[in-house]
Scaffold this motif. Structure first.
Motif, mmCIF file in Angstrom:
data_model
loop_
_atom_site.group_PDB
_atom_site.id
_atom_site.type_symbol
_atom_site.label_atom_id
_atom_site.label_comp_id
_atom_site.label_asym_id
_atom_site.label_seq_id
_atom_site.Cartn_x
_atom_site.Cartn_y
_atom_site.Cartn_z
ATOM 1 N N LEU A 44 -5.020 17.721 7.229
ATOM 2 C CA LEU A 44 -4.417 16.541 7.851
ATOM 3 C C LEU A 44 -4.226 15.396 6.871
ATOM 4 O O LEU A 44 -3.128 14.844 6.751
ATOM 5 N N LEU A 45 -5.275 15.010 6.170
ATOM 6 C CA LEU A 45 -5.171 13.851 5.289
ATOM 7 C C LEU A 45 -4.360 14.151 4.037
ATOM 8 O O LEU A 45 -3.768 13.249 3.449
ATOM 9 N N GLU A 46 -4.321 15.400 3.609
ATOM 10 C CA GLU A 46 -3.435 15.764 2.504
ATOM 11 C C GLU A 46 -1.984 15.639 2.942
ATOM 12 O O GLU A 46 -1.130 15.172 2.180
ATOM 13 N N LYS A 216 9.587 21.498 15.062
ATOM 14 C CA LYS A 216 8.503 21.358 16.025
ATOM 15 C C LYS A 216 7.477 20.373 15.471
ATOM 16 O O LYS A 216 7.318 20.262 14.262
ATOM 17 N N PRO A 217 6.774 19.669 16.345
ATOM 18 C CA PRO A 217 5.761 18.720 15.857
ATOM 19 C C PRO A 217 4.722 19.430 15.005
ATOM 20 O O PRO A 217 4.177 20.458 15.399
ATOM 21 N N TRP A 218 4.460 18.865 13.825
ATOM 22 C CA TRP A 218 3.423 19.447 12.982
ATOM 23 C C TRP A 218 2.066 18.969 13.457
ATOM 24 O O TRP A 218 1.897 17.825 13.891
ATOM 25 N N GLN A 219 1.085 19.842 13.397
ATOM 26 C CA GLN A 219 -0.276 19.442 13.740
ATOM 27 C C GLN A 219 -1.248 20.157 12.823
ATOM 28 O O GLN A 219 -0.960 21.254 12.336
ATOM 29 N N ALA A 229 -3.194 17.280 22.679
ATOM 30 C CA ALA A 229 -2.386 16.081 22.459
ATOM 31 C C ALA A 229 -2.839 15.311 21.228
ATOM 32 O O ALA A 229 -2.021 14.730 20.511
ATOM 33 N N ASP A 230 -4.145 15.287 20.968
ATOM 34 C CA ASP A 230 -4.631 14.544 19.809
ATOM 35 C C ASP A 230 -4.130 15.157 18.502
ATOM 36 O O ASP A 230 -3.830 14.445 17.546
ATOM 37 N N ALA A 231 -4.054 16.485 18.453
ATOM 38 C CA ALA A 231 -3.563 17.140 17.247
ATOM 39 C C ALA A 231 -2.100 16.781 17.007
ATOM 40 O O ALA A 231 -1.685 16.506 15.875
ATOM 41 N N VAL A 232 -1.311 16.770 18.072
ATOM 42 C CA VAL A 232 0.103 16.400 17.948
ATOM 43 C C VAL A 232 0.231 14.945 17.520
ATOM 44 O O VAL A 232 1.041 14.594 16.659
ATOM 45 N N LEU A 233 -0.601 14.073 18.110
ATOM 46 C CA LEU A 233 -0.560 12.655 17.769
ATOM 47 C C LEU A 233 -0.910 12.424 16.308
ATOM 48 O O LEU A 233 -0.193 11.724 15.578
ATOM 49 N N LEU A 234 -2.007 13.019 15.862
ATOM 50 C CA LEU A 234 -2.430 12.824 14.477
ATOM 51 C C LEU A 234 -1.427 13.429 13.503
ATOM 52 O O LEU A 234 -1.177 12.872 12.431
ATOM 53 N N GLY A 235 -0.843 14.560 13.862
ATOM 54 C CA GLY A 235 0.181 15.149 13.021
ATOM 55 C C GLY A 235 1.396 14.240 12.899
ATOM 56 O O GLY A 235 1.985 14.103 11.825
ATOM 57 N N ALA A 236 1.748 13.585 14.000
ATOM 58 C CA ALA A 236 2.894 12.663 13.981
ATOM 59 C C ALA A 236 2.594 11.438 13.135
ATOM 60 O O ALA A 236 3.455 10.959 12.389
ATOM 61 N N VAL A 237 1.373 10.913 13.227
ATOM 62 C CA VAL A 237 1.003 9.762 12.398
ATOM 63 C C VAL A 237 1.026 10.147 10.930
ATOM 64 O O VAL A 237 1.547 9.409 10.085
ATOM 65 N N ALA A 238 0.451 11.309 10.604
ATOM 66 C CA ALA A 238 0.378 11.743 9.211
ATOM 67 C C ALA A 238 1.758 11.965 8.616
ATOM 68 O O ALA A 238 2.030 11.572 7.478
#
Length: 358
Positions: A44-46, A216-219, A229-238
């Protein structure tokens, strides 16, 4: 024809600067730990760093801690820690930066965490794999390339001096003018041949971002919040940053507004320090990459940006990502405090003394 001896100085200077520029370019392109592309399974952070620089890493980690209920952010942009159970070193850097008072204003917290060794190390790891370019090496390559202009400037000066001395000696053979012409042509060709890469994100890094952009949304595929939903949200922020996500997507209008304001303040401070006035892109960035108050190698400047344009961290111009640093702190970039040097980074090959970004 002793007057031709005047061309020894520009000739030797040109040879030395070209050799230096070529070596610096090769160093900027060197990959120390090639492992191939991680595909959609990148951490995620990478993904956040590759897409938007150190600022995007901070935004992603802060949203992650907020979703876990480990901190709250007030309308006045005060971050209050409610639990101290970090998931990783970046979370730990946020906890450490908040300090024993368990509260800190978001603006200064953002700057401190972007410069933290844990965040800088994320960029170092990506550079080692060849997905990003080391910002310090990239700056050195650009500086080395510019030194060739010094040799080119000395060449006509030497030719002029040789002509003046020859004019004082009637009947003597004048200097050969074809020699400085050849040196100038060789210098211009060398400038092009040793020109360093423009972007902080490498072609491999752009391919990596392309693998993650499938429509598709990355997660994230491993770690906390790997599904739902949190995985989709964090993927969208990243990948896209808060500006593209929007307040509705984040689900907390106050948090969204506070984090965007902190990013805008960060970029405005960088522009003010550079003497350029307020940053026109400041309000758009969820991941402004400048360090505002001081250097940190991976924060880069807009001139260090990746293939897309813009700085490593401003969400409107991120590093070749779907949000598109890209500057690079390299910066980076725009990221990281311009492209200055003087590293507070903490380790890794990228911390040679560079500033936050590229």
């Amino acid at each position: 024809m002793w007057h031709n001896a005047f061309y020894l100085v520009p000739g030797l200077l040109l040879a030395a600067t070209v050799l230096y520029a070529q070596q610096a370019k090769q160093a900027a392109q060197r990959v120390s730990d090639p492992k191939g592309l991680p595909g959609r399974g990148i951490a995620l952070l990478e993904a956040a760093f590759l897409s938007g620089g150190p600022g995007r890493v901070f935004d992603t980690a802060l949203v992650r801690m907020h979703r876990r209920g480990h901190l709250v952010v007030s309308r006045s942009r005060l971050v209050t820690l409610t639990a101290s159970e970090p998931l990783d070193e970046v979370d730990g850097a946020i906890v450490d930066a908040i300090g024993p008072s368990r509260s800190r204003d978001l603006d200064s917290l953002r700057v401190a965490v972007m410069r933290a060794p844990a965040v800088q190390a994320v960029g170092d790891a990506l550079a080692a794999r060849g997905l990003l370019r080391n910002p310090e090496r990239l700056r050195r390559a650009r500086t080395a390339n510019r030194t060739i202009w010094l040799a080119l400037a000395v060449t006509p000066a030497s030719a002029g001096a040789a002509l003046l001395l020859a004019s004082d000696e009637p009947g003597s053979d004048g200097p050969s003018l074809w020699i400085p012409m050849v040196l100038l042509v060789l210098g211009l060709v060398s400038l092009l041949a040793t020109r360093p890469p423009k972007g902080r994100v490498t072609p491999a890094g752009r391919r990596q971002l392309g693998l993650m952009d499938t429509g598709k949304p990355w997660q994230p595929h491993h770690g906390a919040f790997v599904s739902g939903a949190d995985a989709v949200l964090l993927g969208a922020v990243a990948m896209g940053g808060l500006a593209l996500l929007g307040a509705d997507g984040l689900g907390d209008a106050e948090l969204h507004e506070a984090m965007l304001a902190a990013a805008a303040t960060d970029q405005s401070a960088r522009a003010f320090a550079a003497g350029g006035g307020p940053s026109s892109s400041g309000s758009s960035g969820s991941s402004g990459s400048s360090c505002a108050t001081g250097p940190a190698t991976w924060c880069g400047s807009s001139s260090d940006s990746s293939g897309s344009s813009g700085s490593c961290g401003s969400s409107g111009s991120g590093c070749g990502s779907s949000a598109s640093c890209s500057s690079g702190s390299n910066c980076s970039s725009g990221s990281s405090c311009g492209s200055s040097s003087g590293s507070s980074c903490g380790g890794g090959s990228s911390c040679g003394g560079g500033g936050c970004g590229s």
